[in-house]
Every structure is written in C-alpha cells, then in structure tokens.
Design an enzyme around this catalytic site. Structure first.
Site, PDB file in Angstrom:
ATOM      1  N   ASP A  21      31.165  67.356  74.639  1.00 59.19           N
ATOM      2  CA  ASP A  21      30.619  65.749  73.489  1.00 59.19           C
ATOM      3  C   ASP A  21      31.279  65.582  72.370  1.00 59.19           C
ATOM      4  O   ASP A  21      32.497  66.251  72.040  1.00 59.19           O
ATOM      5  CB  ASP A  21      29.252  67.377  72.949  1.00 59.19           C
ATOM      6  CG  ASP A  21      28.467  67.110  72.276  1.00 59.19           C
ATOM      7  OD1 ASP A  21      28.112  65.718  71.862  1.00 59.19           O
ATOM      8  OD2 ASP A  21      27.728  67.391  71.270  1.00 59.19           O
ATOM      9  N   ARG A  34      32.700  53.268  69.896  1.00 64.07           N
ATOM     10  CA  ARG A  34      32.008  54.678  70.698  1.00 64.07           C
ATOM     11  C   ARG A  34      32.934  54.245  71.714  1.00 64.07           C
ATOM     12  O   ARG A  34      33.318  55.514  72.766  1.00 64.07           O
ATOM     13  CB  ARG A  34      30.711  54.713  70.604  1.00 64.07           C
ATOM     14  CG  ARG A  34      29.887  54.857  69.317  1.00 64.07           C
ATOM     15  CD  ARG A  34      28.220  55.099  69.366  1.00 64.07           C
ATOM     16  NE  ARG A  34      27.971  56.035  70.625  1.00 64.07           N
ATOM     17  CZ  ARG A  34      27.865  57.556  70.345  1.00 64.07           C
ATOM     18  NH1 ARG A  34      28.031  57.644  69.525  1.00 64.07           N
ATOM     19  NH2 ARG A  34      27.839  57.934  71.475  1.00 64.07           N
ATOM     20  N   HIS A  38      34.821  57.671  74.630  1.00 65.33           N
ATOM     21  CA  HIS A  38      34.541  57.544  75.582  1.00 65.33           C
ATOM     22  C   HIS A  38      35.540  57.317  77.171  1.00 65.33           C
ATOM     23  O   HIS A  38      35.819  58.172  77.388  1.00 65.33           O
ATOM     24  CB  HIS A  38      33.407  56.591  76.176  1.00 65.33           C
ATOM     25  CG  HIS A  38      31.987  57.271  75.747  1.00 65.33           C
ATOM     26  ND1 HIS A  38      31.341  57.662  75.191  1.00 65.33           N
ATOM     27  CD2 HIS A  38      30.900  56.177  75.044  1.00 65.33           C
ATOM     28  CE1 HIS A  38      30.721  58.179  75.103  1.00 65.33           C
ATOM     29  NE2 HIS A  38      30.219  57.290  74.951  1.00 65.33           N
ATOM     30  N   SER A  66      24.131  62.142  81.469  1.00 66.19           N
ATOM     31  CA  SER A  66      22.767  62.972  81.425  1.00 66.19           C
ATOM     32  C   SER A  66      21.346  62.307  81.841  1.00 66.19           C
ATOM     33  O   SER A  66      21.622  60.808  81.599  1.00 66.19           O
ATOM     34  CB  SER A  66      22.462  63.211  80.460  1.00 66.19           C
ATOM     35  OG  SER A  66      22.202  62.682  79.533  1.00 66.19           O
ATOM     36  N   THR A  67      20.570  62.616  82.316  1.00 67.09           N
ATOM     37  CA  THR A  67      19.388  61.272  82.924  1.00 67.09           C
ATOM     38  C   THR A  67      18.561  61.192  81.333  1.00 67.09           C
ATOM     39  O   THR A  67      18.045  60.236  81.251  1.00 67.09           O
ATOM     40  CB  THR A  67      18.414  62.552  83.907  1.00 67.09           C
ATOM     41  OG1 THR A  67      18.131  63.587  82.762  1.00 67.09           O
ATOM     42  CG2 THR A  67      18.726  62.689  85.005  1.00 67.09           C
ATOM     43  N   GLU A  68      19.343  61.814  80.298  1.00 63.71           N
ATOM     44  CA  GLU A  68      18.685  60.993  79.181  1.00 63.71           C
ATOM     45  C   GLU A  68      19.293  60.379  79.143  1.00 63.71           C
ATOM     46  O   GLU A  68      18.801  59.356  77.712  1.00 63.71           O
ATOM     47  CB  GLU A  68      18.821  62.304  78.140  1.00 63.71           C
ATOM     48  CG  GLU A  68      17.256  62.831  78.411  1.00 63.71           C
ATOM     49  CD  GLU A  68      17.336  64.488  80.072  1.00 63.71           C
ATOM     50  OE1 GLU A  68      18.416  64.430  80.017  1.00 63.71           O
ATOM     51  OE2 GLU A  68      16.560  64.605  80.588  1.00 63.71           O
ATOM     52  N   TRP A  70      20.221  57.382  79.235  1.00 62.64           N
ATOM     53  CA  TRP A  70      18.897  56.376  79.294  1.00 62.64           C
ATOM     54  C   TRP A  70      19.237  55.453  78.221  1.00 62.64           C
ATOM     55  O   TRP A  70      18.782  54.654  78.372  1.00 62.64           O
ATOM     56  CB  TRP A  70      19.048  56.065  80.361  1.00 62.64           C
ATOM     57  CG  TRP A  70      18.987  56.377  82.015  1.00 62.64           C
ATOM     58  CD1 TRP A  70      19.521  57.165  82.864  1.00 62.64           C
ATOM     59  CD2 TRP A  70      19.850  54.934  83.107  1.00 62.64           C
ATOM     60  NE1 TRP A  70      20.062  57.488  84.037  1.00 62.64           N
ATOM     61  CE2 TRP A  70      20.472  55.838  84.312  1.00 62.64           C
ATOM     62  CE3 TRP A  70      20.814  54.062  82.379  1.00 62.64           C
ATOM     63  CZ2 TRP A  70      21.307  55.688  84.737  1.00 62.64           C
ATOM     64  CZ3 TRP A  70      21.986  53.535  83.437  1.00 62.64           C
ATOM     65  CH2 TRP A  70      22.048  54.420  84.559  1.00 62.64           C
ATOM     66  N   ARG A  72      20.354  55.411  75.439  1.00 58.72           N
ATOM     67  CA  ARG A  72      21.868  54.722  74.577  1.00 58.72           C
ATOM     68  C   ARG A  72      21.588  53.251  74.913  1.00 58.72           C
ATOM     69  O   ARG A  72      20.648  52.664  75.775  1.00 58.72           O
ATOM     70  CB  ARG A  72      22.506  55.363  74.712  1.00 58.72           C
ATOM     71  CG  ARG A  72      22.801  56.307  74.948  1.00 58.72           C
ATOM     72  CD  ARG A  72      24.727  57.277  74.845  1.00 58.72           C
ATOM     73  NE  ARG A  72      24.005  58.656  74.152  1.00 58.72           N
ATOM     74  CZ  ARG A  72      25.269  59.372  74.062  1.00 58.72           C
ATOM     75  NH1 ARG A  72      26.454  58.561  74.122  1.00 58.72           N
ATOM     76  NH2 ARG A  72      25.197  60.355  73.407  1.00 58.72           N
ATOM     77  N   LEU A 132      41.214  72.617  92.720  1.00 60.14           N
ATOM     78  CA  LEU A 132      40.318  73.074  92.112  1.00 60.14           C
ATOM     79  C   LEU A 132      38.983  72.122  92.648  1.00 60.14           C
ATOM     80  O   LEU A 132      39.505  70.749  93.361  1.00 60.14           O
ATOM     81  CB  LEU A 132      40.926  72.299  90.050  1.00 60.14           C
ATOM     82  CG  LEU A 132      39.519  72.397  89.521  1.00 60.14           C
ATOM     83  CD1 LEU A 132      39.183  73.538  88.707  1.00 60.14           C
ATOM     84  CD2 LEU A 132      40.297  71.293  88.689  1.00 60.14           C
ATOM     85  N   ARG A 189      30.739  74.569  75.091  1.00 57.54           N
ATOM     86  CA  ARG A 189      29.990  73.008  74.508  1.00 57.54           C
ATOM     87  C   ARG A 189      30.954  72.667  73.436  1.00 57.54           C
ATOM     88  O   ARG A 189      31.088  73.609  72.304  1.00 57.54           O
ATOM     89  CB  ARG A 189      28.772  72.832  74.242  1.00 57.54           C
ATOM     90  CG  ARG A 189      28.560  71.858  73.304  1.00 57.54           C
ATOM     91  CD  ARG A 189      27.124  71.878  72.993  1.00 57.54           C
ATOM     92  NE  ARG A 189      26.396  70.383  73.417  1.00 57.54           N
ATOM     93  CZ  ARG A 189      25.232  69.526  73.050  1.00 57.54           C
ATOM     94  NH1 ARG A 189      24.171  70.260  74.078  1.00 57.54           N
ATOM     95  NH2 ARG A 189      24.810  68.385  73.265  1.00 57.54           N
TER      96      ARG A 189
HETATM   97  C1  FPP Z   1      29.056  62.716  74.278  1.00 57.87           C
HETATM   98  O1  FPP Z   1      29.215  62.837  73.052  1.00 57.87           O
HETATM   99  C2  FPP Z   1      29.658  62.517  75.344  1.00 57.87           C
HETATM  100  C3  FPP Z   1      28.854  61.644  76.702  1.00 57.87           C
HETATM  101  C4  FPP Z   1      27.369  61.107  76.614  1.00 57.87           C
HETATM  102  C5  FPP Z   1      29.467  60.934  77.757  1.00 57.87           C
HETATM  103  C6  FPP Z   1      30.950  61.463  78.109  1.00 57.87           C
HETATM  104  C7  FPP Z   1      31.523  61.502  78.680  1.00 57.87           C
HETATM  105  C8  FPP Z   1      33.135  61.138  79.133  1.00 57.87           C
HETATM  106  C9  FPP Z   1      33.906  62.333  78.641  1.00 57.87           C
HETATM  107  C10 FPP Z   1      33.474  59.952  80.093  1.00 57.87           C
HETATM  108  C11 FPP Z   1      33.225  60.365  81.515  1.00 57.87           C
HETATM  109  C12 FPP Z   1      33.971  59.707  82.213  1.00 57.87           C
HETATM  110  C13 FPP Z   1      33.639  59.814  83.531  1.00 57.87           C
HETATM  111  C14 FPP Z   1      34.561  59.929  84.563  1.00 57.87           C
HETATM  112  C15 FPP Z   1      32.534  59.534  84.164  1.00 57.87           C
HETATM  113  P1  FPP Z   1      28.463  60.869  72.145  1.00 57.87           P
HETATM  114  O2  FPP Z   1      28.308  59.649  72.643  1.00 57.87           O
HETATM  115  O3  FPP Z   1      27.364  62.309  72.395  1.00 57.87           O
HETATM  116  O4  FPP Z   1      29.203  61.215  71.288  1.00 57.87           O
HETATM  117  P2  FPP Z   1      28.158  62.091  69.791  1.00 57.87           P
HETATM  118  O5  FPP Z   1      27.559  62.668  69.712  1.00 57.87           O
HETATM  119  O6  FPP Z   1      30.059  62.472  68.738  1.00 57.87           O
HETATM  120  O7  FPP Z   1      27.568  60.199  69.255  1.00 57.87           O
END
Ligand code: FPP
Length: 246
Positions: A21, A34, A38, A66-68, A70, A72, A132, A189
């Site tokens: 997160d 954002r 990512h 996550s399934t949720e 979507w 965004r 791993l 987390r």
């Molecule tokens: C939460 O932060 C993060 C996510 C919803 C996406 C996490 C994805 C990655 C770390 C990259 C994925 C990589 C691969 C290989 C598929 P947030 O966007 O909710 O942050 P915030 O809470 O600060 O807004």
C-alpha cells in the site's frame, strides 16, 4: 551482529505475504503522479523478492491488483494492467539467475488476452525453478478465490466425480488458485492502514500481522529484515498451547 545475520540465526517464515500500500501517497509527496508511484512500487518487488530469496523464504505473495481496484479511474487501471509485462522485462535476467519461480493468483477473464497469455507462459517457463516462488496476486480477491474453489468443487459433484459427503477442508484448499503454496506465516502491510482488504483470507488464518507506516516504494531490504526479526520474537500457538517458554 548485523540485522540480516540475526534474522538468519533464527527460523525464517516459509510464506510471507505483502499488501503493497501507499504508492500514490509516496508519489504525491514527491510531487509526482500516481503512475510513478506504481512504477517504483513494481520495481521494488524485484529488490524485495531477491532479498526474500537470499533469506531463504520459500514463497512471497504480493497484492498487485485487487478485485476491488476496478473501481479506480480508467487511466490508472490501464497503467496497472501493463505492469506484469513491463515487470518481466526488468526482472527476468535476475530472476533466472536466482532460480525464482513466478506464479499468478487471481481471475484471468477480465485482464485481457495479452496478460492471460503472458501469465501462462511465465508460469510454464519458470515452473522447474527451485528458488523463491513469487506469487503475484492480480485481479485477486480472497472471497473470489474461495468462490472459485467452491464452484470447481460443485462442478465435480454435479458431474458425479465427487461425493458431497467427501468434501473436507483439504478439498477446499486443494481447489484454491495455487494449492501447492503453504499457509502464510507473516503478512506485512505497508503505509499505515490496519486491515486485510480481502487478501488471502484462507491462507492468512494463522498468520502473524506486521504493520508499518513506510509507503511501499520506500520499503527496502532492511525493513523486510526488521519485519522478520519482529516475527521471530512472536509466540505462535495455532489455537493450541505454547510448546515451550522462550
Ligand atoms: C496500493 O497503493 C497499491 C496498488 C493498488 C497497486 C500495487 C501495485 C504495484 C506495487 C505494482 C504491481 C506490479 C506488478 C508486477 C503487477 P495505492 O495506489 O492505494 O496508494 P495510496 O493508498 O497511497 O493511494
């Protein structure tokens, strides 16, 4: 003694799961969008997976979409949907060298043909690696995973290949996305919130939880070691009594 040596002196968890997160907040603090968060978050998976491999962790599960998620905005979803492929370009050499196996958990019917094919090919290509296992949870929800298991079982009952009376907890477990993965020992987390958010509900039954305020892109090798050391100081009872006094 160095933190890493302290960790290696004790039993390391077999399966660590991370809710990554805080990408958005991390980027905002740096005056960036954002997507940048990512992108850096995706890069960080490589460092943490390599470190987890060195520490002898067997499985690292990461919650990537996550399934949720979507719900965004479309441009953010489009960006996140491209990440698995971009991820492979940046990591494939290191992962090959360290024999890291990659698997994906989640629905495959809404993420586009490219992602679906990519996931199948990656799982096939890396399946015999002995390091791993990196389990990337993508279009993943714990409730949806249980529904998937129950539907697969129901189909067998309907087809007459399984008796309803023969269904046990093991049957349910064996129809999850990756039944070969052990239960989660430690769930981390990042970024301050203290909730599960529909992550690995079955596998987390007896996991220890570790929360940190650090945003995911800033969660580095040292923080992983700190989390493991904290885990090693806990007494796990699995519903029973303590086996030995520390
Ligand atoms: C939460 O932060 C993060 C996510 C919803 C996406 C996490 C994805 C990655 C770390 C990259 C994925 C990589 C691969 C290989 C598929 P947030 O966007 O909710 O942050 P915030 O809470 O600060 O807004």
């Amino acid at each position: 003694m160095a933190l890493k040596d302290k960790v290696l002196n004790n039993e390391v968890p077999r399966h660590v799961a991370i809710i990554m997160d805080g990408n958005g907040r991390w980027a905002k603090k740096r005056g960036r969008g954002r997507s940048y968060g990512h992108e850096q978050g995706a890069l960080n998976i490589k460092n943490i997976a390599l470190e987890a491999n060195e520490l002898g962790i067997e499985v690292l599960s990461v919650y990537a979409f996550s399934t949720e998620n979507w719900k965004r905005p479309k441009d953010e979803i489009d960006f996140l949907m491209q990440l698995p492929k971009r991820f492979e370009e940046k990591y494939k050499d290191d992962f090959k060298e360290k024999a890291i196996r990659v698997v994906f958990s989640g629905r495959r019917d809404r993420i586009g043909e490219d992602n679906k094919t990519f996931m199948e090919e990656t799982e096939e290509k890396t399946k015999d690696r002995k390091g791993l296992t990196l389990n990337i949870c993508f279009d993943y929800g714990g409730q949806t995973e249980m529904l998937h298991s129950m539907s697969s079982i129901a189909k067998k009952v309907e087809a007459g290949t399984l008796y309803a009376e023969a269904i046990t907890l093991d049957t349910l477990k064996n129809h999850l996305y990756h039944p070969e993965l052990p239960a989660v020992d430690l769930m981390i987390r990042t970024s301050g919130a203290k909730r599960i958010s529909n992550f690995m509900l079955w596998q987390l039954s007896y996991a220890e939880f570790y929360f940190t305020n650090t945003h995911w892109p800033a969660f580095k090798e040292k923080q992983l070691q700190k989390a493991l050391l904290n885990f090693q100081q806990r007494d796990r009872k699995f519903g029973g009594l303590l086996k030995k006094k520390r």
